[in-house]
Design a protein around this motif. Sequence first.
Motif, short mmCIF file in Angstrom:
data_model
loop_
_atom_site.label_atom_id
_atom_site.label_comp_id
_atom_site.label_asym_id
_atom_site.label_seq_id
_atom_site.Cartn_x
_atom_site.Cartn_y
_atom_site.Cartn_z
N LEU A 316 -0.21 -6.95 -7.68
CA LEU A 316 -1.24 -7.44 -6.78
C LEU A 316 -1.89 -6.34 -5.95
CD1 LEU A 316 0.44 -10.71 -5.35
CD2 LEU A 316 -1.07 -10.47 -7.35
N LYS A 317 -1.25 -5.18 -5.88
CA LYS A 317 -1.69 -4.14 -4.94
C LYS A 317 -3.10 -3.64 -5.22
CE LYS A 317 2.72 -2.42 -3.23
NZ LYS A 317 3.65 -1.27 -3.11
N GLU A 318 -3.46 -3.42 -6.49
CA GLU A 318 -4.78 -2.89 -6.79
C GLU A 318 -5.86 -3.88 -6.39
OE1 GLU A 318 -7.21 -0.63 -10.38
OE2 GLU A 318 -5.47 -1.87 -10.87
N LEU A 319 -5.66 -5.16 -6.68
CA LEU A 319 -6.63 -6.17 -6.29
C LEU A 319 -6.74 -6.27 -4.78
CD1 LEU A 319 -8.57 -8.53 -6.89
CD2 LEU A 319 -6.57 -10.04 -6.91
N PHE A 320 -5.62 -6.30 -4.09
CA PHE A 320 -5.64 -6.42 -2.62
C PHE A 320 -6.33 -5.23 -1.98
CE2 PHE A 320 -1.88 -9.54 -1.88
CZ PHE A 320 -2.54 -10.47 -2.66
N SER A 321 -6.08 -4.04 -2.50
CA SER A 321 -6.72 -2.84 -1.96
C SER A 321 -8.23 -2.92 -2.13
CB SER A 321 -6.17 -1.60 -2.66
OG SER A 321 -6.85 -0.44 -2.22
N THR A 322 -8.68 -3.40 -3.29
CA THR A 322 -10.11 -3.54 -3.55
C THR A 322 -10.73 -4.59 -2.66
OG1 THR A 322 -9.74 -2.89 -5.87
CG2 THR A 322 -11.82 -3.99 -5.33
#
Length: 449
Positions: A316-322
Motif C-alpha cells: 500500500l505504501k506506493e499508492l499512499f505516498s502518491t
Amino acid sequence: MLKKLTKFSVNQMDPCKEWVPVESIADNEHFRPLCLLIKKKKSKRIFDRAPRYQRTGFSVDDVLLPREDGTSTESLHQESSQITVTKVTADEVDGGLSISLDPASVELKGGASLSNGFSVKIQKKSISQQYLEALTRERKINMDHSFIRQLQRTGIRLYVVTEILEASEEAVYEESTKADGGFMAKFYATLSAKGTRESNQGIVIPKGCTLAFRTIPLRIRDGAWDLVYFQDEDEDHVVEDRQGYADDEKLEEVRTEVKKSCRIFSKLSPDLLLIILNTIKAVMTDENLLQELSQKMEEVLEENDGYELKTESPDLKELFSTLQQSPRHRLLQLAEGITYVLDALQELMEHQLLLLLESLERKIVSQQLKLVENLLKHDLEYEMEPFSVKARLLSFQHEEDQKLTIALVELSGVHLQEDGSAIPRDQPFESVAALFAALYALKLLSGSK
C-alpha cells in the motif's frame, strides 16, 4: 467472513432488505437496541443498497437527562420466536469442469474440492415504538452532552437501533478448500500451479452476537426529540422498488452509476493507473489488506481537513505516498473511485477475485465485460426465467478462457452453457451488477481495449 453469513441470513429472512447486515464481530455490540448510530458517507451502490452506519459508542440513555426513578430500558426488550438458518455445500471433482448448482461452489480441473456450511439460530429483539414515543415525552435530550453539542454543529442525522437479529446460540461458519497441482485448480488457494495447497477458514459466532439491525432516525430540537417515520425523498437509504423497470432501464442505471463512480480513472496518467492497479491486485488476494485500504479511503472521505495516510504494508505504501502528494480535490476523487471499486470487489466471492486476476493476465476482461453487460439486459431481479445470450460473447480464443468465464459468471448466480443459454438463480441482479462494476474498473485501470 461474517458479512457472507449475515447477508445470506438476511436475504433468506428479509426479501425486502429492510435489515442491515453487521459486517464485523468486533463491532457487533455497538448495534444493540437503543444504540445510537450515524450514517457513513456513501454514494449510491446499485449492487449493495443497504445503508452503512458508523457506531457512536453511545446509547439513547447516555444522552438523555436522568430518569427520576433511575430505571433502565434493558428490561423492555421484546423477543420473538427463534429461526434457524442453515446452509451446507460440499463438492469434489477429479479433473474437468464441474459447476455446482449452489452459487457458493465451483469446481475446476485439477482435482479440487470445496466445502462450506453453517447453521445459526436467530432470534429477534426489539424496542417497541410505543415505548420510544413515551420516552420522547418523558425525558429530554441533554444538550450539554459533548456528543450532542458536536452533533448539533455538524448537522449530521442521528439514528437509533430499534430491532436486531442476534445469534441465540454459538455458531461456527467454516470454509475449506483443497487444490492439487493443475492449471485450473490453482484458483482455489493460490495463483501458483505448483504443489498442493489447502485453505481452511472459520469463524465462531458467539451467542448474543448481533447479525443484523434496523434503525429509525431521530430529530433533536432544543432538548426535545422525536422519531422520524417518513423519510425525505432524497434520503439515500430509502430502498427503491425496482419492479416494473424495463430491462434496458436497469442496464442503463448500472452503466450510469459505474461510469460516474469510475470516471476519475480515465483522467489519470498510465503510471498512476499502474500503481492503483497493482494495489487493487494485491488486495484481491488478501482480505485483511483489502479491509485496511477500504478503511483508509473512508477515513480520507470523512476528514474535512488534511489526512495523513500511513501503513506498514509494502503493498500500500506506493499508492499512499502518491495520494498524499495529490491536491485535496484530486485526493477525494481518487478515494471515492477506489472506494467504489473496493465495495464492488467485496460483493464478490474469494474465488471470483482469483478468477478475475487470471482474466487480467489472459487479457480477456474486455470480452467478459461485454458478456456481463449482455446478462444485465435481462431481468435478473424478479423474473427467474431462462434466456439466451449471443453465442459469440462466449467464443474465446482459448477453451480455458471460456471455461474460466463461465465459472466467473456462475459464481454470481447465472448458469451458462457454451451455446449461450442461461439460467439465473436466487435473483442475482446485485451480484452480476457488482461483477460488471469490477470488470469495468479493471478494464480502465489495465488500459484494456
